[in-house]
Write a protein that holds these residues in place. Structure first.
Motif, short mmCIF file in Angstrom:
data_model
loop_
_atom_site.label_atom_id
_atom_site.label_comp_id
_atom_site.label_asym_id
_atom_site.label_seq_id
_atom_site.Cartn_x
_atom_site.Cartn_y
_atom_site.Cartn_z
N GLN A 74 -12.58 -9.10 -1.68
CA GLN A 74 -13.47 -8.33 -2.55
C GLN A 74 -12.97 -8.39 -3.99
O GLN A 74 -13.74 -8.55 -4.91
CB GLN A 74 -13.53 -6.89 -2.05
CG GLN A 74 -14.63 -6.10 -2.68
CD GLN A 74 -14.90 -4.79 -1.93
OE1 GLN A 74 -14.15 -4.41 -1.04
NE2 GLN A 74 -15.95 -4.11 -2.31
N ASP B 273 0.83 -1.20 0.00
CA ASP B 273 0.00 0.00 0.00
C ASP B 273 0.87 1.25 0.00
O ASP B 273 0.36 2.37 -0.06
CB ASP B 273 -0.90 0.02 1.25
CG ASP B 273 -2.02 -1.00 1.13
OD1 ASP B 273 -2.47 -1.25 -0.01
OD2 ASP B 273 -2.43 -1.55 2.16
N HIS C 114 -23.44 -5.69 0.59
CA HIS C 114 -24.38 -4.58 0.44
C HIS C 114 -25.80 -5.11 0.24
O HIS C 114 -26.74 -4.33 0.19
CB HIS C 114 -23.98 -3.70 -0.75
CG HIS C 114 -22.69 -2.97 -0.52
ND1 HIS C 114 -22.56 -1.98 0.42
CD2 HIS C 114 -21.47 -3.11 -1.09
CE1 HIS C 114 -21.30 -1.54 0.41
NE2 HIS C 114 -20.63 -2.20 -0.50
N ASN D 1 -19.87 2.67 0.89
CA ASN D 1 -18.56 2.50 0.25
C ASN D 1 -17.53 3.34 0.99
O ASN D 1 -17.77 4.50 1.32
CB ASN D 1 -18.60 2.96 -1.21
CG ASN D 1 -19.46 2.06 -2.08
OD1 ASN D 1 -20.22 2.53 -2.91
ND2 ASN D 1 -19.34 0.77 -1.88
N GLY D 2 -16.37 2.71 1.24
CA GLY D 2 -15.28 3.44 1.88
C GLY D 2 -15.44 3.59 3.38
O GLY D 2 -14.68 4.34 4.01
N SER D 3 -16.40 2.87 3.99
CA SER D 3 -16.61 3.05 5.43
C SER D 3 -15.61 2.26 6.27
O SER D 3 -15.54 2.44 7.48
CB SER D 3 -18.05 2.67 5.81
OG SER D 3 -18.32 1.35 5.38
N GLY D 4 -14.84 1.37 5.65
CA GLY D 4 -13.78 0.67 6.39
C GLY D 4 -14.01 -0.82 6.58
O GLY D 4 -13.25 -1.47 7.30
N LYS D 5 -15.00 -1.39 5.92
CA LYS D 5 -15.33 -2.81 6.14
C LYS D 5 -14.19 -3.73 5.70
O LYS D 5 -13.77 -4.61 6.46
CB LYS D 5 -16.61 -3.17 5.35
CG LYS D 5 -17.81 -2.29 5.70
CD LYS D 5 -19.04 -2.69 4.93
CE LYS D 5 -18.93 -2.47 3.42
NZ LYS D 5 -18.80 -1.05 3.00
N SER D 6 -13.70 -3.52 4.47
CA SER D 6 -12.64 -4.41 3.97
C SER D 6 -11.36 -4.23 4.78
O SER D 6 -10.63 -5.19 5.03
CB SER D 6 -12.36 -4.12 2.50
OG SER D 6 -13.49 -4.40 1.73
N THR D 7 -11.09 -3.00 5.21
CA THR D 7 -9.89 -2.74 6.00
C THR D 7 -9.97 -3.53 7.31
O THR D 7 -9.00 -4.19 7.71
CB THR D 7 -9.77 -1.23 6.29
OG1 THR D 7 -9.90 -0.53 5.06
CG2 THR D 7 -8.46 -0.89 6.95
N1 LIG Z 1 -4.88 0.43 -0.41
C1 LIG Z 1 -5.36 1.57 0.07
N2 LIG Z 1 -4.56 2.65 0.17
C2 LIG Z 1 -5.03 3.80 0.67
N3 LIG Z 1 -6.28 3.99 1.09
C3 LIG Z 1 -7.12 2.96 0.99
C4 LIG Z 1 -6.71 1.70 0.48
N4 LIG Z 1 -7.76 0.86 0.52
C5 LIG Z 1 -8.78 1.55 1.04
N5 LIG Z 1 -8.41 2.81 1.32
C6 LIG Z 1 -9.24 3.86 1.93
O1 LIG Z 1 -9.65 3.40 3.21
C7 LIG Z 1 -11.01 3.69 3.43
C8 LIG Z 1 -11.79 2.42 3.75
O2 LIG Z 1 -11.73 1.56 2.64
P1 LIG Z 1 -12.36 0.10 2.63
O3 LIG Z 1 -11.85 -0.59 1.44
O4 LIG Z 1 -12.10 -0.54 3.95
O5 LIG Z 1 -13.90 0.45 2.49
P2 LIG Z 1 -15.14 -0.54 2.36
O6 LIG Z 1 -16.05 -0.24 3.50
O7 LIG Z 1 -14.69 -1.94 2.21
O8 LIG Z 1 -15.81 -0.01 1.01
P3 LIG Z 1 -16.60 -0.82 -0.14
O9 LIG Z 1 -18.01 -0.99 0.32
O10 LIG Z 1 -16.55 0.11 -1.30
O11 LIG Z 1 -15.90 -2.09 -0.38
C9 LIG Z 1 -11.49 4.42 2.18
O12 LIG Z 1 -11.47 5.80 2.47
C10 LIG Z 1 -10.48 4.09 1.12
O13 LIG Z 1 -10.31 5.16 0.24
#
Ligand SMILES: Nc1ncnc2c1ncn2[C@@H]1O[C@H](COP(=O)(O)OP(=O)(O)OP(=O)(O)O)[C@@H](O)[C@H]1O
Ligand SMILES: [Mg+2]
Length: 630
Positions: free
Chosen positions: A461, A151, A580, A415-421
């Motif tokens: 994902q 990253d 979703h 989207n982007g709320s942090g779930k995948s993180t």
């Molecule tokens: N590899 C990365 N480098 C920098 N920022 C990232 C990276 N991946 C995600 N982000 C940021 O971290 C935040 C959370 O992202 P994440 O992928 O966890 O969201 P999400 O809830 O899984 O969204 P989605 O429903 O679209 O999958 C977002 O603001 C995104 O822009």
């Protein structure tokens, strides 16, 4: 239109950081620095060669020393032959006197030719081995470093430079070998010259130095130009890649993008041509200066020789030999200098490889003896915070969640709320900046990361479409199991996820290649691929299953079947579902709603509906779509 910012976007601080690093490298590329770095350079190439092929290395050194000794013997034999031939007396007698020396000259020459053949053979086995040692080390590190490193744009940037630098390893060893050979030849020629007359040796050296200077300056110019072009070359490569990739072919045509991309490519290519011309001009200038001064010095050497001959200090036979020795010595010195400067250039490239491998090695999580619990009952994240490297956005802020065996837990949110993180933190792929992740009571901070990942089955994902057989695409998460349980062991996982229906339609069933980029490969539809990705996670049969948007591309029936399966798997393991499709999380035992990196709501479907919060809003929006359709 050729505004790079408009096309590629503004470059952030990381790019500048990487740039400063390259600029610093450039400052370190002076000729004096080169001389200082020489011992390290030779040591490095020696140890590389030693690691790659020690027998070959010893044989190569022996061949070269022998060849150098033969060269010296040959030169002295020439002196003997000339003395015999130029002596007073009848021709047959002179010939007879010169014969042994002539035989020696021919013998030495022939043997050296034979030795050079052996040397070529040895080299052809040597080079590829060094390539392998360097590349395997690079790939080993690339696959072992923490995923967080990827990253970091600077790390990825440097990886690209390191890939180019890996080839420098082989060339470096080659150069070092050339320098070594030239040194042996130089010693041979220098000793012969020293025997003939000592003053000739420094004169010979003087005639070479300006050339060496010119070559070193040229190498530096080329290297600094390469560094300053890295970004442009990468863009060019990226454009070429997209224009020739199958994935982009449809969009390029339907958007009429071809001309735009081609124009941009041509513009970059022209810029690079100009830059190369600039480098070429600079190199020609250095060469002109170098060769002119060297020519003068060589003139002085020959003038001295004539003077020595004229004053009777040196006999004609010795002078003839001296001319040969000067030619040999000059040739060897030239080879030595150009190989040295080439080695220097390769060393600079190779330094990129070395610095990346050192950094990557540091980014490999240290092995720890404590293992993660084999079959955890509860996984808890407490107060976790996470920010992606070199970004300002905090992806997670003080998040706490709890997952229990026998339950399906769902993460929902925009989207982007942090779930995948958060899922990646739970999977042991990311380490939170602060906060803890515990499996039962064991803090993952002190646990061997491989043992954590070993217990996780992940449907990411964005999953990989491996260019392998259908069977391998399912088994790739447990290759060891495939070997132990046999090829048919993938069938139950395929049946459970509906991947079997996909495979049944393939011409060679499970053995069909899914590498569409190759001639015989078959491609699948988006949903068919997704079924394979789900089968992969099921085949892994881990106590903790993470499904991140596993049904985005599935048809309604397949989706329903998958959620039923997830519910079933959740009976005796920990299951995390991110989706979703809110209708399918209704049955989850616990739902966490994330918003801008914070858990804002949690509970069962009924609890959350009663709260009339974000979950209620999202759910009713989706539900209304179905109601309105009635
Ligand atoms: N590899 C990365 N480098 C920098 N920022 C990232 C990276 N991946 C995600 N982000 C940021 O971290 C935040 C959370 O992202 P994440 O992928 O966890 O969201 P999400 O809830 O899984 O969204 P989605 O429903 O679209 O999958 C977002 O603001 C995104 O822009
Ligand atoms: Mg996501």
């Amino acid at each position: 239109m050729n505004d790079p910012v408009l096309t590629y976007g503004r470059e952030d601080g990381d790019a500048t950081g990487a740039w400063t690093k390259h600029m610093r490298t450039m400052e370190r590329t002076g000729v004096r620095t080169m001389a200082r770095q020489l011992p390290g350079l030779l040591r490095l190439s020696w140890s590389l060669a030693w690691e790659a092929d020690r027998t070959g290395l010893i044989a190569l050194v022996a061949v070269r020393v022998l060849s150098g000794l033969l060269e010296a013997a040959g030169l002295l034999a020439v002196a003997g032959a000339l003395t015999g031939l130029l002596a007073e007396g009848p021709t047959p007698q002179r010939l007879h006197a010169a014969l042994p020396a002539l035989v020696l000259v021919v013998g030495a020459g022939t043997t050296r030719t034979g030795l050079s053949l052996v040397e070529n053979l040895l080299r052809s086995r040597f080079g590829p081995r060094i390539d392998r040692v360097c590349t395997v080390r690079l790939l080993q590190l690339a696959t072992r470093t923490s995923v967080m490193a990827f990253d970091d744009p600077r790390f990825v940037d440097d990886l690209e430079a390191a890939e180019r630098g890996a080839a420098g390893g082989r060339q470096l060893v080659d150069n070092a070998m050339d320098v070594f050979t030239a040194a042996v030849r130089m010693i041979a020629a220098g000793s012969v010259l020293g025997v003939l007359h000592p003053v000739l040796v420094p004169l010979l050296v003087l005639s070479i130095v300006p050339d060496g200077w010119a070559t070193a300056r040229s190498a530096r110019l080329r290297y600094t130009s390469w560094l300053s072009r890295i970004r442009q070359v990468r863009r060019q490569y990226m454009l070429a890649h997209h224009m020739s990739e199958r994935e982009c072919a449809a969009e390029i045509r339907s958007f009429g993008l071809g001309a735009f991309l081609l124009d941009e490519y041509t513009r970059l290519a022209r810029d690079l041509e100009d830059e190369q011309l600039r480098v070429g001009r600079g190199q020609a200038r250095y060469r002109l200066i170098g060769e002119s001064v060297a020519g003068l010095a060589l003139g002085a050497t020959y003038a001295t020789l004539v003077l020595l001959l004229d004053h009777g200090v040196m006999p004609l036979a010795a002078a003839g030999t001296a001319v040969l020795a000067i030619r040999t010595g000059r040739g060897a010195l030239e080879t030595a200098l150009s190989s040295l400067t080439e080695a220097y250039e390769n060393f600079l490239y190779f330094a990129e490889y070395r610095s990346w491998t050192e950094e990557a090695a540091q980014r490999i999580p240290a092995p720890r003896s404590t293992k993660a619990p084999t079959d955890p009952d509860v996984i808890r994240v407490e107060n976790a915070t996470y920010t992606y490297p070199h970004t300002d956005t905090v992806a997670l802020r003080g998040v706490s969640v709890e997952l229990r065996r026998g339950q399906v837990v769902a993460f929902v949110g925009m989207n982007g709320s942090g779930k995948s993180t958060l899922a990646k933190i739970l999977a042991g792929l990311y380490v939170p900046d602060s906060g803890t992740v515990r499996w039962d009571e064991v803090d993952l901070a002190g646990v061997d990361p491989d043992s954590v990942r070993d217990r996780v089955g992940l449907i990411p994902q964005s999953y990989t479409r491996w260019p392998m057989s259908a069977r391998m695409n399912i088994a790739v998460g447990r290759v060891d199991r495939l070997a132990a349980d046999g090829p048919d062991s993938v069938v139950p996982a395929a049946v459970a996820t509906g991947a079997d229906e996909v495979v049944d339609r393939l011409p060679h069933g499970y053995d069909t290649s899914l590498a569409r980029q190759y001639n015989s490969g078959h491609d699948l539809s988006g949903g068919q691929w997704q079924r394979i990705a789900c089968a992969r996670a099921v085949y892994r049969d881990a106590p903790f299953l993470i499904a991140d948007e596993p049904s985005a591309a599935l048809d309604a029936r397949a989706e329903q079947a998958l959620f039923d399966l997830i519910g079933e798997l959740g009976r005796d393991r920990i299951v995390l579902l991110i989706t979703h499709r809110l209708a399918s999380v209704r049955g989850a035992d616990r739902i966490y709603v994330l918003d801008e990196g914070v858990v804002v709501e949690e509970g069962t479907h009924l609890d959350l509906m009663a709260r009339l919060g974000i979950y209620y809003d999202l759910f009713t929006i989706q539900a209304r779509q179905f109601v309105d359709a009635d």
